[in-house]
Motif scaffolding. Sequence first.
Motif, PDB file in Angstrom:
ATOM      1  N   TYR A 279       0.855  -1.204   0.000  1.00 55.14           N
ATOM      2  CA  TYR A 279       0.000   0.000   0.000  1.00 55.14           C
ATOM      3  C   TYR A 279       0.889   1.253   0.000  1.00 55.14           C
ATOM      4  O   TYR A 279       1.570   1.529   0.979  1.00 55.14           O
ATOM      5  CB  TYR A 279      -0.914  -0.015   1.222  1.00 55.14           C
ATOM      6  N   VAL A 281       0.798   4.593   0.594  1.00 54.35           N
ATOM      7  CA  VAL A 281      -0.273   5.201   1.396  1.00 54.35           C
ATOM      8  C   VAL A 281      -0.429   6.713   1.181  1.00 54.35           C
ATOM      9  O   VAL A 281       0.356   7.347   0.465  1.00 54.35           O
ATOM     10  CB  VAL A 281      -0.077   4.922   2.912  1.00 54.35           C
ATOM     11  N   TYR A 321      -2.936   6.009  -4.738  1.00 53.42           N
ATOM     12  CA  TYR A 321      -3.795   7.131  -5.135  1.00 53.42           C
ATOM     13  C   TYR A 321      -3.274   7.791  -6.400  1.00 53.42           C
ATOM     14  O   TYR A 321      -3.892   8.701  -6.923  1.00 53.42           O
ATOM     15  CB  TYR A 321      -3.842   8.163  -3.997  1.00 53.42           C
TER      16      TYR A 321
HETATM   17  C1  PBG Z   1      -7.834   1.683   8.549  1.00 52.77           C
HETATM   18  C2  PBG Z   1      -6.847   1.984   7.478  1.00 52.77           C
HETATM   19  C3  PBG Z   1      -5.862   2.986   7.474  1.00 52.77           C
HETATM   20  C4  PBG Z   1      -5.314   2.986   6.201  1.00 52.77           C
HETATM   21  C5  PBG Z   1      -5.927   1.968   5.474  1.00 52.77           C
HETATM   22  N1  PBG Z   1      -6.874   1.337   6.284  1.00 52.77           N
HETATM   23  C6  PBG Z   1      -5.476   3.991   8.488  1.00 52.77           C
HETATM   24  C7  PBG Z   1      -5.005   3.594   9.820  1.00 52.77           C
HETATM   25  O1  PBG Z   1      -4.688   2.436  10.065  1.00 52.77           O
HETATM   26  O2  PBG Z   1      -4.966   4.481  10.661  1.00 52.77           O
HETATM   27  C8  PBG Z   1      -4.274   3.964   5.720  1.00 52.77           C
HETATM   28  C9  PBG Z   1      -4.222   4.185   4.260  1.00 52.77           C
HETATM   29  C10 PBG Z   1      -3.508   5.406   3.831  1.00 52.77           C
HETATM   30  O3  PBG Z   1      -2.886   6.156   4.621  1.00 52.77           O
HETATM   31  O4  PBG Z   1      -3.570   5.673   2.627  1.00 52.77           O
HETATM   32  N2  PBG Z   1      -7.588   0.644   9.380  1.00 52.77           N
END
Ligand code: PBG
Length: 330
Positions: A279, A281, A321
């Motif tokens: 991911y 992120v 993204y």
């Molecule tokens: C929720 C989740 C998160 C992300 C994906 N699923 C945030 C977190 O764990 O606080 C983060 C994804 C991103 O930052 O793009 N559990």
Amino acid sequence: MSANSLFSIPLRLRRNRRTEAIRNIVQETRLSPSDLTAPFFIIEGSKKRIPIQSMPGVEWISIDCLLQEASYLHERGVQSICLFPVINPKLKSNSADEAWNSNGLLPQAIRCLKREIPTLCVIADVALDPFTIHGHDGLVDSDGKILNDETIECLIRMSLMQAEAGVDFVSPSDMMDGRVQQIRNSLDREGWINTGILSYSAKYASSLYSPFREALNVNLQFGDKKTYQMDPANSREALLEAKLDEEEGADILMVKPATFYLDVISKLRGLTQRPIAAYHVSGEYAMVMAAGQMGYLDPDKVFYEALLSIKRAGADLIFTYAIKNVLDRM
Ligand code: PBG
């Protein structure tokens, strides 16, 4: 002799870089649209596309617009998307009941997508944070401790609801111990043998999630996520997490975030025969966009390089993204 030499044969590595055609035939890693998964933040209503300030270029999107956007990406070769519902604060609670409401925003979106674009693979997140008032991924006791086994009961309900709505993969991102096995058993028991589990296996307690939390309107009201998400200092532990998820029945293992954790992706690649997802992120996206807005670098080129590095490290599937930034380069 002017160039490098090995056994006195002049070694000129630059020959393989001389023209674009030659560079293309010796290229070791290639990105293609099917390597990428597009995350979406879904909101209620119709004809809505609202820019998200913390993630320039990303929008909150209503289900009708999501269908348009997803079909465009699918026509361009993207095979999968993943969904995050933005939950109305009035529907949040300490027990997170909205997470398994079969008429909620998320199952509505899944059903529409499966009806309109049946060939697209749909992945949905399984964790309680969009649905709890405190913003943690699990249920919390009176001392503020995150309850493992009680949370798993909720994740099971959530997964069964998503399976029934037609999701291809449920994607537990909560990091509770033992959840993959219990979700697998429950899905099988209820007849959802073909619903996959894409597990966030090595999910770190990273500072790179803040733009996402803003996008999802999740405010952590106390503490942090360090008692369930992993310490960024550890990699052996990540491999153990992934091994356990594999043994518990995960179909795809994820490492998250991606670019700061390429070593983890690469080590895991050597250990598992399972597909690996990574991911890229929100923070990894937002940093590059911000530097681009300042004119310090070309975001599209940097994204391409970042995604390529994630694939080179060994990931099969990259959540990002930045899909639209790189589609034209593939
Ligand atoms: C929720 C989740 C998160 C992300 C994906 N699923 C945030 C977190 O764990 O606080 C983060 C994804 C991103 O930052 O793009 N559990």
